[in-house]
Design a protein around this motif. Structure first.
Motif, PDB file in Angstrom:
ATOM      1  N   GLU B 127       0.826  -1.200   0.000  1.00  8.45           N
ATOM      2  CA  GLU B 127       0.000   0.000   0.000  1.00  8.45           C
ATOM      3  C   GLU B 127       0.861   1.252   0.000  1.00  8.45           C
ATOM      4  O   GLU B 127       0.525   2.248  -0.649  1.00  8.45           O
ATOM      5  CB  GLU B 127      -0.945  -0.026   1.210  1.00  8.45           C
ATOM      6  N   ARG B 128       1.990   1.155   0.708  1.00 13.28           N
ATOM      7  CA  ARG B 128       2.906   2.300   0.663  1.00 13.28           C
ATOM      8  C   ARG B 128       3.394   2.525  -0.764  1.00 13.28           C
ATOM      9  O   ARG B 128       3.497   3.655  -1.231  1.00 13.28           O
ATOM     10  CB  ARG B 128       4.110   2.052   1.580  1.00 13.28           C
ATOM     11  N   GLU B 129       3.692   1.424  -1.443  1.00 14.20           N
ATOM     12  CA  GLU B 129       4.176   1.566  -2.816  1.00 14.20           C
ATOM     13  C   GLU B 129       3.085   2.163  -3.705  1.00 14.20           C
ATOM     14  O   GLU B 129       3.338   3.019  -4.546  1.00 14.20           O
ATOM     15  CB  GLU B 129       4.602   0.196  -3.367  1.00 14.20           C
ATOM     16  N   CYS B 130       1.858   1.719  -3.485  1.00 17.35           N
ATOM     17  CA  CYS B 130       0.739   2.190  -4.279  1.00 17.35           C
ATOM     18  C   CYS B 130       0.502   3.670  -4.022  1.00 17.35           C
ATOM     19  O   CYS B 130       0.214   4.442  -4.940  1.00 17.35           O
ATOM     20  CB  CYS B 130      -0.489   1.385  -3.901  1.00 17.35           C
ATOM     21  N   PHE B 131       0.651   4.060  -2.769  1.00 17.01           N
ATOM     22  CA  PHE B 131       0.528   5.476  -2.435  1.00 17.01           C
ATOM     23  C   PHE B 131       1.628   6.272  -3.117  1.00 17.01           C
ATOM     24  O   PHE B 131       1.404   7.338  -3.689  1.00 17.01           O
ATOM     25  CB  PHE B 131       0.612   5.635  -0.908  1.00 17.01           C
ATOM     26  N   ASP B 132       2.828   5.698  -3.073  1.00 17.47           N
ATOM     27  CA  ASP B 132       3.980   6.367  -3.660  1.00 17.47           C
ATOM     28  C   ASP B 132       3.794   6.549  -5.158  1.00 17.47           C
ATOM     29  O   ASP B 132       4.021   7.628  -5.712  1.00 17.47           O
ATOM     30  CB  ASP B 132       5.218   5.505  -3.371  1.00 17.47           C
ATOM     31  N   MET B 133       3.332   5.501  -5.810  1.00 14.39           N
ATOM     32  CA  MET B 133       3.311   5.498  -7.267  1.00 14.39           C
ATOM     33  C   MET B 133       2.045   6.126  -7.846  1.00 14.39           C
ATOM     34  O   MET B 133       2.064   6.665  -8.942  1.00 14.39           O
ATOM     35  CB  MET B 133       3.439   4.063  -7.779  1.00 14.39           C
ATOM     36  N   PHE B 134       0.932   5.972  -7.133  1.00 10.36           N
ATOM     37  CA  PHE B 134      -0.336   6.438  -7.695  1.00 10.36           C
ATOM     38  C   PHE B 134      -1.012   7.523  -6.852  1.00 10.36           C
ATOM     39  O   PHE B 134      -1.982   8.104  -7.277  1.00 10.36           O
ATOM     40  CB  PHE B 134      -1.316   5.268  -7.850  1.00 10.36           C
ATOM     41  N   GLY B 135      -0.525   7.742  -5.658  1.00 10.14           N
ATOM     42  CA  GLY B 135      -1.152   8.752  -4.810  1.00 10.14           C
ATOM     43  C   GLY B 135      -2.483   8.332  -4.241  1.00 10.14           C
ATOM     44  O   GLY B 135      -3.336   9.181  -3.985  1.00 10.14           O
ATOM     45  N   ILE B 136      -2.653   7.046  -4.067  1.00 12.71           N
ATOM     46  CA  ILE B 136      -3.903   6.581  -3.486  1.00 12.71           C
ATOM     47  C   ILE B 136      -3.745   6.545  -1.967  1.00 12.71           C
ATOM     48  O   ILE B 136      -2.744   6.028  -1.449  1.00 12.71           O
ATOM     49  CB  ILE B 136      -4.271   5.202  -4.049  1.00 12.71           C
ATOM     50  N   ILE B 137      -4.723   7.125  -1.283  1.00 14.68           N
ATOM     51  CA  ILE B 137      -4.620   7.216   0.178  1.00 14.68           C
ATOM     52  C   ILE B 137      -5.265   5.985   0.792  1.00 14.68           C
ATOM     53  O   ILE B 137      -6.405   5.644   0.466  1.00 14.68           O
ATOM     54  CB  ILE B 137      -5.350   8.472   0.698  1.00 14.68           C
ATOM     55  N   PHE B 138      -4.533   5.342   1.661  1.00 12.29           N
ATOM     56  CA  PHE B 138      -5.073   4.161   2.337  1.00 12.29           C
ATOM     57  C   PHE B 138      -5.445   4.553   3.757  1.00 12.29           C
ATOM     58  O   PHE B 138      -4.573   4.861   4.571  1.00 12.29           O
ATOM     59  CB  PHE B 138      -4.052   3.029   2.323  1.00 12.29           C
ATOM     60  N   GLU B 139      -6.726   4.549   4.008  1.00 13.07           N
ATOM     61  CA  GLU B 139      -7.180   4.994   5.325  1.00 13.07           C
ATOM     62  C   GLU B 139      -6.968   3.891   6.341  1.00 13.07           C
ATOM     63  O   GLU B 139      -7.320   2.734   6.096  1.00 13.07           O
ATOM     64  CB  GLU B 139      -8.660   5.399   5.257  1.00 13.07           C
ATOM     65  N   GLY B 140      -6.380   4.283   7.452  1.00  9.21           N
ATOM     66  CA  GLY B 140      -6.114   3.302   8.490  1.00  9.21           C
ATOM     67  C   GLY B 140      -4.775   2.620   8.346  1.00  9.21           C
ATOM     68  O   GLY B 140      -4.444   1.704   9.084  1.00  9.21           O
ATOM     69  N   HIS B 141      -3.977   3.062   7.383  1.00 11.73           N
ATOM     70  CA  HIS B 141      -2.635   2.502   7.242  1.00 11.73           C
ATOM     71  C   HIS B 141      -1.752   3.051   8.357  1.00 11.73           C
ATOM     72  O   HIS B 141      -1.797   4.241   8.648  1.00 11.73           O
ATOM     73  CB  HIS B 141      -2.060   2.863   5.876  1.00 11.73           C
ATOM     74  N   PRO B 142      -0.947   2.195   8.998  1.00 11.35           N
ATOM     75  CA  PRO B 142      -0.190   2.669  10.162  1.00 11.35           C
ATOM     76  C   PRO B 142       0.893   3.691   9.819  1.00 11.35           C
ATOM     77  O   PRO B 142       1.238   4.503  10.661  1.00 11.35           O
ATOM     78  CB  PRO B 142       0.426   1.389  10.721  1.00 11.35           C
ATOM     79  N   ASP B 143       1.419   3.652   8.629  1.00 15.39           N
ATOM     80  CA  ASP B 143       2.607   4.474   8.365  1.00 15.39           C
ATOM     81  C   ASP B 143       2.690   4.738   6.875  1.00 15.39           C
ATOM     82  O   ASP B 143       3.511   4.178   6.168  1.00 15.39           O
ATOM     83  CB  ASP B 143       3.845   3.706   8.873  1.00 15.39           C
ATOM     84  N   LEU B 144       1.808   5.604   6.401  1.00 19.36           N
ATOM     85  CA  LEU B 144       1.709   5.786   4.953  1.00 19.36           C
ATOM     86  C   LEU B 144       2.733   6.820   4.503  1.00 19.36           C
ATOM     87  O   LEU B 144       2.516   8.022   4.589  1.00 19.36           O
ATOM     88  CB  LEU B 144       0.292   6.227   4.580  1.00 19.36           C
ATOM     89  N   ARG B 145       3.894   6.338   4.064  1.00 19.11           N
ATOM     90  CA  ARG B 145       4.941   7.226   3.546  1.00 19.11           C
ATOM     91  C   ARG B 145       5.345   6.718   2.183  1.00 19.11           C
ATOM     92  O   ARG B 145       4.992   5.621   1.781  1.00 19.11           O
ATOM     93  CB  ARG B 145       6.164   7.180   4.465  1.00 19.11           C
ATOM     94  N   ARG B 146       6.146   7.522   1.504  1.00 14.19           N
ATOM     95  CA  ARG B 146       6.720   7.041   0.258  1.00 14.19           C
ATOM     96  C   ARG B 146       7.675   5.895   0.562  1.00 14.19           C
ATOM     97  O   ARG B 146       8.279   5.849   1.628  1.00 14.19           O
ATOM     98  CB  ARG B 146       7.475   8.173  -0.426  1.00 14.19           C
ATOM     99  N   ILE B 147       7.814   4.984  -0.391  1.00 15.16           N
ATOM    100  CA  ILE B 147       8.715   3.859  -0.114  1.00 15.16           C
ATOM    101  C   ILE B 147       9.829   3.764  -1.143  1.00 15.16           C
ATOM    102  O   ILE B 147      10.994   3.607  -0.790  1.00 15.16           O
ATOM    103  CB  ILE B 147       7.920   2.544   0.006  1.00 15.16           C
ATOM    104  N   LEU B 148       9.507   3.901  -2.425  1.00 20.48           N
ATOM    105  CA  LEU B 148      10.558   3.788  -3.435  1.00 20.48           C
ATOM    106  C   LEU B 148      11.143   5.156  -3.776  1.00 20.48           C
ATOM    107  O   LEU B 148      12.333   5.292  -4.008  1.00 20.48           O
ATOM    108  CB  LEU B 148      10.014   3.124  -4.704  1.00 20.48           C
ATOM    109  N   MET B 149      10.304   6.174  -3.798  1.00 22.86           N
ATOM    110  CA  MET B 149      10.806   7.509  -4.081  1.00 22.86           C
ATOM    111  C   MET B 149      11.160   8.188  -2.751  1.00 22.86           C
ATOM    112  O   MET B 149      10.852   7.678  -1.689  1.00 22.86           O
ATOM    113  CB  MET B 149       9.753   8.349  -4.811  1.00 22.86           C
ATOM    114  N   TYR B 150      11.788   9.335  -2.836  1.00 23.96           N
ATOM    115  CA  TYR B 150      12.184  10.031  -1.617  1.00 23.96           C
ATOM    116  C   TYR B 150      11.080  10.969  -1.165  1.00 23.96           C
ATOM    117  O   TYR B 150      10.180  11.305  -1.935  1.00 23.96           O
ATOM    118  CB  TYR B 150      13.502  10.752  -1.816  1.00 23.96           C
TER     119      TYR B 150
END
Lengths: 405, 186, 357
Positions: B127-150
């Motif tokens: 989900e972090r990767e998906c957020f990073d790559m597509f900007g999709i917000i995952f509600e209730g994710h414990p630590d939603l940060r970028r993972i592959l990009m800075y």
């Protein structure tokens, strides 16, 4: 503010030396970090109390690049995914596109793919085991394995013309057939490999120091492994006999006889043993496939999947048009979406492809098997000593190209 | 699945598989669509039902999907897909040796979806990767940060409107204290 | 001329000359050659060729020139001091180890005495206690380097080194107690001469390895751990803490650490030869009573060198064959296994000596 935060806060002021947690960055440039990854580790003395992996140092935008390429142009990119077993990535991607087309490669091509894929799997395991052993001090073991790997790379070179950047498969077959004398070379190399395996087995497998270093280190339970989405040797070491080659029986694996080695405790030693056994099983698969190697074409004869023969290009109009359209427009898989699971060196390497029929990929997604393993690093390391990071990370077999894509 | 990529072949694959039938029976209002193209069972479901569907898939003995294999998204901008985004989840059951794909359509201006990381831990990084790559917000994710990009990277590279040749400035390496929030539950 | 000879024969000057000769002609060359030999031997073990590229014209000498190349390279390299390091301690730390390694040779005789002249820098009365004193100096090199480098990896290496070396010193002493008891002295010359006795007529020499087999294993283990060689190289821990306490060093100071390691490797080998393999005494040579003095001395030097080289080879073979211990396993082995064993060794030796007496 947690207790840990409080201790860190006092330590930053510099006045209080009672703070016992030290943050140490292992990687990105560190001898034990095979690819480029950073493990921010919190140590209490020698004991690991916290860890956070940070990845992305080798991110090259594989998916973005692929989505801006033609279907066929993605194959060279897949060499660079898992760069110690590039042929498995080639095969995985090509089979995914074939599934998108709804076709199958000829049987000879499939058997050749099995042989080359298993060679690649062996090189993958040899590298992983050798590097892991080297980092806990068994340098000789590593170089013997590298020697064995060299024999196999020569075979790969014979077949594809390159050692690592193979770019070998095509949609509906392979770019090249078996070269002359390949099968006898293969038998020769396999017997050499078996000799080296036997020697290495004697050198390390029952070594007390080695067992002390890897036994009960980095243990992960079945439940955690499943929840973390493990696959491949890491999952099998936990005692779950899940192998995509058997479970989904793609290619011609259902005609070949092999065993799925499983461990019991899921520690580093089990992973070591599972990989060692898998090398032997792969050797046996290669032998069977070489025995059963059928005659026939190595490339499908469907139109618009491969470049027509030069004879046809110059000799008849269909061939010329096909050639023209293949060069100018490339492949046009029908619209649809598929997920093709294959067993990569590290576990389930799945390709999720979406096509809209226009000839440009809409989505090329590769499921990286070691993504999950690196994610589970904190779970496996916390509570162990800092020196245990080395065998654990070694057994994880993180491949930067596959992890960061 | 949008109209544009629905082909004749796909229509032939429209017999509901066992799992699809089960999901349709269990969540009659939430299953939007389904297909089994190339025998990949695919079920498109309503966004709000994702959590309950996932829990059903994992816990029900007829499904028993122990492994959450993959989370990714598809940006349908070039295909004129409506809605633009589609979340794609792949699951594997070892007990029944079956696979299933869940898809959830997401609107562009409201790309939020419930996180399934409480159900499968592997969802965390995907989900972090998906957020990073597509900007999709995952509600209730414990630590939603970028993972592959800075962290300072602007935009989401796998969106189709992100130009492939866009360059972004390199960032200076920060001190260790700034890069990490100490005391976060690791 | 007589005047010059008189100056040379004064004990102080003589000792200085011996130091120069033994260190410059025995320890240093052997230590330096070992850096190359280790690479060559390990290459042999691992089916490689080993270093063979340094050359003058077409002459490569199977890699001998790498010695010169490595030396020159490290001399010309920049001597860096990391930001925030304690400059003075950082700069002197490498030489503690080097001094300690070299000082071991002060009490080791490499051949028997000719008249008043001994092939030994000094035969101090405490004898081997001097070795214990000197090896404990060794730990300062690691600790100072580790703490003054302002690097966390170096700090971890330094703490590991200090803990390991201090605890292994404990039973290094205990392991040697047996030798002291058997030969009744701590003087090195006494121990060496004690090993020139024979059992069963002239059948078996009373070497330390035969009188103290357990003590031999214990002492050897302790010495290998003391020199931080594999499998006890957790303080360097090249794969987990990169290089341990000397991580930040470069150039000649880094070479000083390396040289110290190899010289102490030779030191260990020389000590093992002296204490457990009859020192310079060539076994059964006393049977040839008319042997000329010069031949005896040459044979003694050859025998001593041979055994030293064999032990160097053995340590190298160890390093390239077996994996290394984790740090806590090193400590566990020391305190839980070797320490009780050395105590048992002392008691058994004492009982045997009492019974025989």
């Amino acid at each position: 503010m947690t207790a840990l935060q409080a201790r860190m806060a006092t330590s930053k002021s510099g006045a209080d030396f009672s703070a016992s947690v030290m943050t140490i960055e292992i990687g990105p440039a560190h001898p034990a970090m095979h690819g480029i990854v950073r493990l921010t580790t919190q140590l209490d003395g020698e004991l690991i109390v916290g860890m956070e992996p940070e990845i992305g140092y080798l991110h090259r935008g594989f998916e973005k690049e692929s989505e801006n390429s033609k279907w066929i142009q993605v194959i060279p990119y897949t060499d660079r995914l898992n760069y110690v077993s590039p042929l498995l990535c080639n095969i995985g991607y090509s089979m995914a596109v074939e599934k998108l087309y709804g076709i199958e490669a000829p049987r000879r091509a499939e058997f050749t793919r099995v042989i080359m894929g298993e060679i690649s799997r062996i090189t993958d395991h040899l590298t992983c085991l050798g590097a892991a052993a080297m980092e806990i001090g068994a340098f000789t073991f590593f170089l013997w394995f590298i020697k064995a790997r060299e024999y196999l790379y020569e075979l790969v070179e014979e077949m594809t013309g390159a050692r690592l950047t193979t770019n070998w498969t095509r949609f509906g077959g392979n770019s090249m057939d078996l070269p002359d004398g390949f099968l006898s070379d293969l038998a020769d190399r396999l017997s050499k490999l078996e000799g080296i395996m036997e020697e290495c087995d004697k050198l390390l497998t029952r070594n007390k120091i080695f067992i002390d270093r890897v036994k009960d280190v980095g243990t992960i339970s079945k439940e955690d492994a499943l929840s973390y989405g493990f696959s491949g040797p890491m999952l099998r070491a936990c005692g779950i006999p899940f192998d995509v080659r058997r479970a989904d029986a793609y290619s011609v694996y259902d005609e070949l006889d092999f065993e799925i080695p499983v461990g019991s405790t899921g520690d580093c030693f089990d992973r070591f043993l599972v990989r060692m056994e898998e090398i032997r099983q792969s050797t046996s698969i290669i032998k069977q496939a070489a025995d059963k190697m059928p005659e026939g074409p190595f490339m499908t004869d469907e139109r618009m999947l491969h470049y027509p023969d030069k004879k046809d290009v110059y000799g008849n109009i269909e061939g010329l048009i096909d050639h023209f359209k293949m060069v100018m427009e490339g492949h046009h898989p029908p619209a649809g979406e598929i997920y093709m699971p294959t067993e990569g060196g590290n576990g389930e390497m799945g390709f999720y492809l979406v096509s809209d029929g226009s000839g440009d990929p809409v989505r090329v997604r590769m499921r990286p098997p070691c993504f999950n393993f690196v994610q589970a690093m904190p779970l496996m390391t916390v509570g162990h000593y800092v020196a245990d990071i080395v065998p654990i990370f070694g057994s994880v077999n993180m491949i930067g190209g596959e992890l960061d894509r | 699945m949008s109209e544009s990529i629905k082909s004749d072949e796909m229509n032939a694959d429209r017999e509901a598989g066992k799992l699809t039938a089960l999901l349709k029976q269990k969540f009659p209002n939430d299953v939007l669509d389904f297909h089994a193209h190339r025998s990949d069972e695919t079920v498109v479901i309503e966004r709000d039902s994702l959590d309950s569907v996932c829990r059903f898939l994992r816990d029900d003995s007829r499904c028993a999907f122990e492994i959450m294999l993959d989370i990714t998204a598809v940006d349908g901008l070039e295909m004129n897909m409506k809605p633009r985004f589609e979340m794609v989840y792949h699951f594997k059951s070892l007990t029944h040796a079956s696979r299933i794909r869940l898809k959830v359509p997401l609107e562009e201006d409201d790309c939020r979806i419930a996180s399934i990381s409480p159900i499968w831990k592997s969802a965390d990084w995907y989900e972090r990767e998906c957020f990073d790559m597509f900007g999709i917000i995952f509600e209730g994710h414990p630590d939603l940060r970028r993972i592959l990009m800075y962290e300072e990277f602007e935009g989401h590279p796998l969106r189709k409107d992100y130009p492939i040749d866009k360059q972004q400035p390199l960032m200076e390496l920060k001190e260790i204290e700034e890069r990490h929030t100490y005391g976060r539950e690791l | 001329m007589d005047f010059l000879l008189e100056i040379i024969m004064t004990p102080t000057v003589l000792a200085c000359i011996k130091i120069a000769v033994i260190i410059l002609l025995f320890a240093m060359p052997l230590g330096t050659v070992l850096t190359l030999m280790e690479r060559k031997w390990s290459a042999m073990i691992q089916d490689r060729v080993g270093p063979n590229r340094a050359n003058i014209g077409k002459f490569t000498g199977h890699g001998v020139l790498h010695l010169a190349a490595d030396g020159l390279k490290s001399i010309f390299k920049e001597d860096t001091i990391p930001k925030g390091a304690n400059g003075f301690l950082y700069l002197i730390a490498p030489f503690f180890g080097l001094i300690a390694a070299v000082a071991t040779f002060a009490i080791i005789p490499i051949a028997g005495p000719i008249g008043d002249f001994t092939f030994q820098v000094t035969d101090v009365n405490p004898g081997l206690l001097f070795i214990f004193a000197i090896t404990s100096l060794n730990v300062y090199g690691a600790v100072l380097a580790g703490t003054s480098s302002n690097s966390k990896f170096a700090l971890l290496g330094g703490t590991r080194a200090s803990a390991q070396m201090i605890s292994y010193e404990v039973f290094m002493g205990l392991a040697l107690m047996g030798i002291f008891m058997v030969y009744g002295t701590t003087r090195v010359s006494g121990i060496v001469n004690g090993q020139n006795e024979y059992w069963f007529g002239n059948l078996i020499p009373m070497w330390g390895i035969f009188t103290q087999p357990l003590g031999f294993i214990l002492f050897f283990t302790a010495l290998v751990a003391e020199t931080k060689r594999a499998p006890f190289d957790a303080p360097e821990g090249e794969s987990e803490i990169v290089a341990g306490y000397f991580l930040e060093y470069s150039g000649m100071r880094w070479s000083a650490f390396m040289l110290a390691e190899y010289i102490s490797l030779v030191g260990v080998a020389a000590l093992m030869t002296t204490l457990f393999f009859g020192g310079y005494h060539v076994p059964w040579l006393h049977l040839w009573e008319s042997a000329p003095q010069w031949l005896v001395t040459v044979l003694q030097i050859l025998k001593f060198t041979f055994f030293t080289v064999v032990f160097c080879w053995f340590q190298i073979q160890l390093r390239w064959t077996i994996p290394k211990f984790r740090f806590d396993q090193t400590m566990g082995l020391g305190w839980k296994k070797l320490l009780p064993l050395s105590l048992v060794n002392i008691i058994v030796t004492a009982l045997v000596i009492l019974t025989l007496a």
